[in-house]
Design an enzyme around this catalytic site. Sequence first.
Site, mmCIF file in Angstrom:
data_model
loop_
_atom_site.group_PDB
_atom_site.id
_atom_site.type_symbol
_atom_site.label_atom_id
_atom_site.label_comp_id
_atom_site.label_asym_id
_atom_site.label_seq_id
_atom_site.Cartn_x
_atom_site.Cartn_y
_atom_site.Cartn_z
ATOM 1 C CD GLN A 126 6.869 3.674 -2.920
ATOM 2 O OE1 GLN A 126 7.258 5.610 -2.282
ATOM 3 N NE2 GLN A 126 5.933 4.078 -2.448
ATOM 4 C CE1 TYR A 174 0.297 0.242 4.510
ATOM 5 C CE2 TYR A 174 -1.221 -0.363 4.059
ATOM 6 C CZ TYR A 174 -0.272 -0.298 5.142
ATOM 7 O OH TYR A 174 -0.028 -0.729 6.757
ATOM 8 C CD GLU A 175 -0.324 5.545 1.301
ATOM 9 O OE1 GLU A 175 -1.968 5.032 1.944
ATOM 10 O OE2 GLU A 175 0.086 6.572 0.995
ATOM 11 N N GLY A 176 1.692 3.347 -2.731
ATOM 12 C CA GLY A 176 2.277 2.367 -4.051
ATOM 13 C C GLY A 176 2.770 1.308 -3.723
#
Lengths: 597, 597
Positions: free
Chosen positions: B447, B440-442
Site C-alpha cells: 500500500q 491481505y488485499e496487498g
Amino acid sequence: MPSYKAPVEDVLFLLNDVFGIARYSNLPGFAEATPDVVEAVIAEGAKLCEEVLAPLNRVGDLEGCTRHPDGSVTTPKGFKAGYDAYAGGGWMGLSMPAEYGGQGLPHTLNSVMQEFVSGANTALGMYPGLTQGAMAALLVHGSEEQKRTYLPKMIEGIWTGTMNLTEPHCGTDLGLLKTKAVPNGDGSYALTGTKIFISAGEHDLSENIIHLVLARIEGAPAGTKGISLFVVPKFLVGPDGTVGARNGVSCGAIEHKMGIHGNATCVMNYDGATGWLVGEANRGLNAMFVMMNEARLAVGIQGLGQSEVAYQNAVAYARDRLQGRALTGAKAPEKPADPIIVHPDVRRTLLTIRAFNEAARALVIWTALQADIAHRSEDPAARQAAEDHMGLLTPVVKGVLTDRGFANAVDAQQMFGGHGYIEEWGMSQFVRDARIAQIYEGANGIQAMDLVGRKLPRDGGRAMMRFLAEVEGFCKENAEDESLKVFCAPLMKSLGHLQQATMWLMQNAMAKPDNAGAAATDYMHLMGLVALGYMWGRIAKATAEKKRSGDGIAERLDARLATGRFYVERVLPETGTRLARISAGSDAVMAVPAELF
Amino acid sequence: MPSYKAPVEDVLFLLNDVFGIARYSNLPGFAEATPDVVEAVIAEGAKLCEEVLAPLNRVGDLEGCTRHPDGSVTTPKGFKAGYDAYAGGGWMGLSMPAEYGGQGLPHTLNSVMQEFVSGANTALGMYPGLTQGAMAALLVHGSEEQKRTYLPKMIEGIWTGTMNLTEPHCGTDLGLLKTKAVPNGDGSYALTGTKIFISAGEHDLSENIIHLVLARIEGAPAGTKGISLFVVPKFLVGPDGTVGARNGVSCGAIEHKMGIHGNATCVMNYDGATGWLVGEANRGLNAMFVMMNEARLAVGIQGLGQSEVAYQNAVAYARDRLQGRALTGAKAPEKPADPIIVHPDVRRTLLTIRAFNEAARALVIWTALQADIAHRSEDPAARQAAEDHMGLLTPVVKGVLTDRGFANAVDAQQMFGGHGYIEEWGMSQFVRDARIAQIYEGANGIQAMDLVGRKLPRDGGRAMMRFLAEVEGFCKENAEDESLKVFCAPLMKSLGHLQQATMWLMQNAMAKPDNAGAAATDYMHLMGLVALGYMWGRIAKATAEKKRSGDGIAERLDARLATGRFYVERVLPETGTRLARISAGSDAVMAVPAELF
C-alpha cells in the site's frame, strides 16, 4: 519449519569487546569465567537451545498442556526430555552458589542463556525460569534450613519452583489478596485460597514443585502491609530430603491462552496446604520483590529472544521468496523475480528489528553485569551504583524490550505476507508467545509507573542523574572521533529530549501527580530509546576499534556500523515525539468523565 | 463474553453534521437517502450486527471451518442463520443498482454497514464482503449477459462470490501467475491451476459460489500483460438461471490461521474448470483493480471495526475492574479499590484508541462519499476530483487503518492484564482477527509503495496538491476561531511536515528510487496522521457549531472536543518523527549486503 540459531558471535563481542568482562575478574565467580570457559559455556548453551529446545517449540504450541481429572498435568510430547537435557546440563544452577550445588558463574552468563532459551522455546524455558525466580527469593530471604532443604534439589532440576501472587480479583494491586495462612502451632501454617495465572503450577517435569505463595496471616493488617511469603511444596519433604505426603495444593484448571501453550498456566487451589514462612511475617511483598526484579529482567530478555528468532526467520524468508524486481533494476535477472530482500521497505523492516536486537542484547548484558556487581562486589560505592542502575533499568528492560519485542515479532511476521498468518509457518506462534511478556510480571503500564513514580525520584534522582551523566560523558568524549560523530550527535540530541522530559516531570508532577501518570509510558520508551542509543554508541566504538586494529571481517564490521547508523537515523528520532507527548501534560487525558468514554 | 454496540450516534453526526450528506441529493440514490431513511437503515443494520452477528463471533473462533473428505466445507454453528439474516435483510445489494435487484442507496451507507459488520463479526462478514467485491468487478467489466446471470442472485445473497488471485509462488507479484486458460471453442475456457488463500472459497452458506479467477490464456504474453479475468461458477448455470452440473473447481484444503477462523480460507484447485472471460483478454489485472480498490477500502474499514469493538470492551473492563487508587486520592472510597479507568495511563491508552476511531470513521465516510461522487456524479470535474481523492486515499485508508486497528486491539487487550491473554475473554480474538487486515488485499508495505510510487506522482501530483490545499485552506479559514485554534495550529505544523516530506520525495526519489522505497511506509503513516488530524478539525468544527447552537448534550460535546485535543496534542506530533525518518534517505537501508542480514 522455523529454526533458531543462538547469536553466539554477537554475545562474545559484547562480553569481550564492548563490556570487557575480563575487567571484573576480582568479583567472585568472574575469575573462573575465563575467556575459554565463557566461550565453552555459551557454545554448549547454544547447542542445547538450537538442537534440543527449538525443535520442541512448535509441538508445544500445537499440543499444549493437558489437565487430567485427578489434577495432574501432562506437558507436550518431548518437553520432559528437553527439560531433562537442560537440567542435566547444569544450567539451572549456572550462577547459583557452589555451596548449594551451583556453579557460581556470573549471572551475566545466565542472562545470555535466558535469551537463547527464550528464542528457542519460551514456553519450555518458563519451567526453569520460574524455578530460578523462586530460588532467588529463597536464597535471599529463606532460612538456612529452607535453603538446605530446597535449593540443592532445585539447582539439580529434580524439583522446580513457582511464584503464586495473582488472585482472581487482584493482580496489580496485591494489597487486595485474600489467601489466608493460619498458624498450625508447630511453626507451619495452613494456607487456603485460590491463585490464578500460575505459570508452571503443575506439570510432569519434576519430582516436586516448590510453590512460593503470598498470603495473609490470620489477623494481619489489611493492604500490602499484611502480606507474608510462604514456601509450600507440592509434596511435603521429610527430614532426609525425600518427598513424602501430598500437600493440600492442587491444580484446579489450566487456562486456554493466546500463546505459550506449552507452559501450564494453572489455577491453584490451596486447601489448608502446609506452608512455612519465608523471611519476616507481613514483609512478604518485600521478599517477593527479589523474585520480581529477577523475573522482570528475565521477561525483558524474553522480548529480545522472541524478536531475535522472529528476525532470523524473516531474513531467511526474505532471501528466499521471489516477488517483483528491485526498484533499481533486476538483481537476480536469471530468476523469475528478485528475492524480496532487495526491496527498501523490506530492508527497513528487518533493520528496525535487528538494530533493536543488537542494542537490546547489549542493554541486557550491561544490566546483568550490574546485577553481578550489586550482588558480588566488596566495594560499597560500586555496589550502590550497580543497585541504582538495576533499580532504574529494570522497568525499562522489562517494558521496552517486551513492547518492542512483540512489535518486532509482528513486523517479522509481516514479511511473510499471507504465509505469516498461517500457523504452520510458525511466525504466528512467535507473535502469540511474545504477547504475554508485555503483560505478566507487572503489565508494562505498571513498569512505566514504577519508573516514573518510584525509581526516578528515589534518593533525589541519584540513579537517573548518574545515567544521564554517563551517556553525556560518552557523547562528549567521542564527539570528535570521525567514526563516532555520526552516532554521538543524534544521541546527544535525544539525550537532550530525555533531560527536558525529566526536568518537565520534576517541575510538573509533584504538584499534579496525574502529569506523571499521563507521561509514564512515553517516558519509559523515551528512556529506552536513549539507553539503546547509548548501547549503539558503545557498540560502534568497539566496532570501530576492531576495524582500526584489523581484527575481524571488515564487511561484517561495516554491516554492524550501518545497522547502528540506521538506529540513530531512523529509530532514535522518535524521542522528539515522546517528549512532545510528555510535555502535553494530563489535561486532555483527564478531561473526559469515566462514564463518557 | 465480549459485546458490541454499533456507533450509530457517531455515524449520524458524521453524515449529517460533518459531511452534510443532504447536500448530495442531486446524485442518483441520494435523493432516496432522506434523513429518515438513513437513520432507519443504520438503526436496522446496527440491530442485526449487535443481536445476530456479534453473538456468533466467538463460536466462529472456537469452531472454525471444517473441510470434509468430499471437499465440502461446513461453517461454524449459527453462521448459516446469521448469513441468511444478513442476506434476507437486503444488505448485500444496499448500494447495488436497482435494475439487478439492489436498493441503489449510496455506497457511503454500505461502508457504514461494513464497519458494523466487521466490529460484530469479521469472519462472518467476509462472506458477503467478498461477494460485494466480486459483484463490483462484474458490474464494471462483465458483459450484460454475465450481469443478468450472476448479479441478481448475488444481490439476493443466494449466491456468493470470491476473488482468486494468489498462487503458492505469487501473491504480490501477480505477473508470475501460472493458472492456465485454454479456449474450449464455444466461447468458454478450461481453467487449470491452484489458487491459495481464497477467502470464502468453499462453504455451506449459499447455493452457488461465483469465483472470479485470474489466469493466463494459452499463448498470452508473460508477466502482468498476459493475465485475464474469468468468472467460474462452482455450479454451472443453465439458461433459465438454475444451477446445474458441478464445475471442475474444488477446495483442496483449508488453512489453519492465526485468526478469522470462522472464514474458510481455501486452497482452490481448478481442473479444467469451465470459465468465461470477464472484460478483455490480457486486461485482467485492470479489471481486478476494480475489485481490489473496493476490497482495500473494505479492509481498511475492518481495521476500524476491530479497533472499535476492542475499545468498547476495554472501556467496560476499565470501568469495572478495581485495582489501586487514583494518584490524586481515592475516587471510590466505598470500594476496596478504584476502577482502573481513574489511572492516567489507562485513560491515555483508551483515548489513543478512541481518538483514532472517531477520526478514522470520518475518513472512511469522507472517502466513501467520494466513491459515490466518482461513480454517480454527472459533473466531470467533480468526478475527477473524487477519483483523485479515492486513488490517493485508498492505500492510506487500507494501510493506516489496519496498522492502527491492530495496534489498538493490542492496546485494548493490554487493559485486561492477564485476563486479556486468556481466550475466553475474547480480546485475543480481536487481536488475532485484526492481524490479517494488515496482510491481505496487498500487504501494507505494498500500500505504501502504491501511494508513493503511483498515486503521489500521478498526473503531476494533482491529487496530492488538492489534498494539501484543502487541509491548508481549512486551517487558514479557522485559525482565528477561538474553539478551533487549538486544532488548527498543530495541524498546520504537521501539514508542514507532510509538505516537506512530499518535497523531499520530489527532489530525491526520481534520481534514486530507493529513497522512495525506504520512505514509503513512513510517508503513508505521515499522510494518515495528517488526514486523521484534518478529520478532527472537521469534527471539532461541527461539534463547536452544535455547542454554540445549544444542540446536543454539552458534556458529550465537550468529551468529543477533549478527545480531539488529545489527538492533536498526543498523536499528531508523531509526524515529526516520520519526517525525520523519510529525510534520512536510503543509504543506511541499502548499505548492508543481503547475505549479512
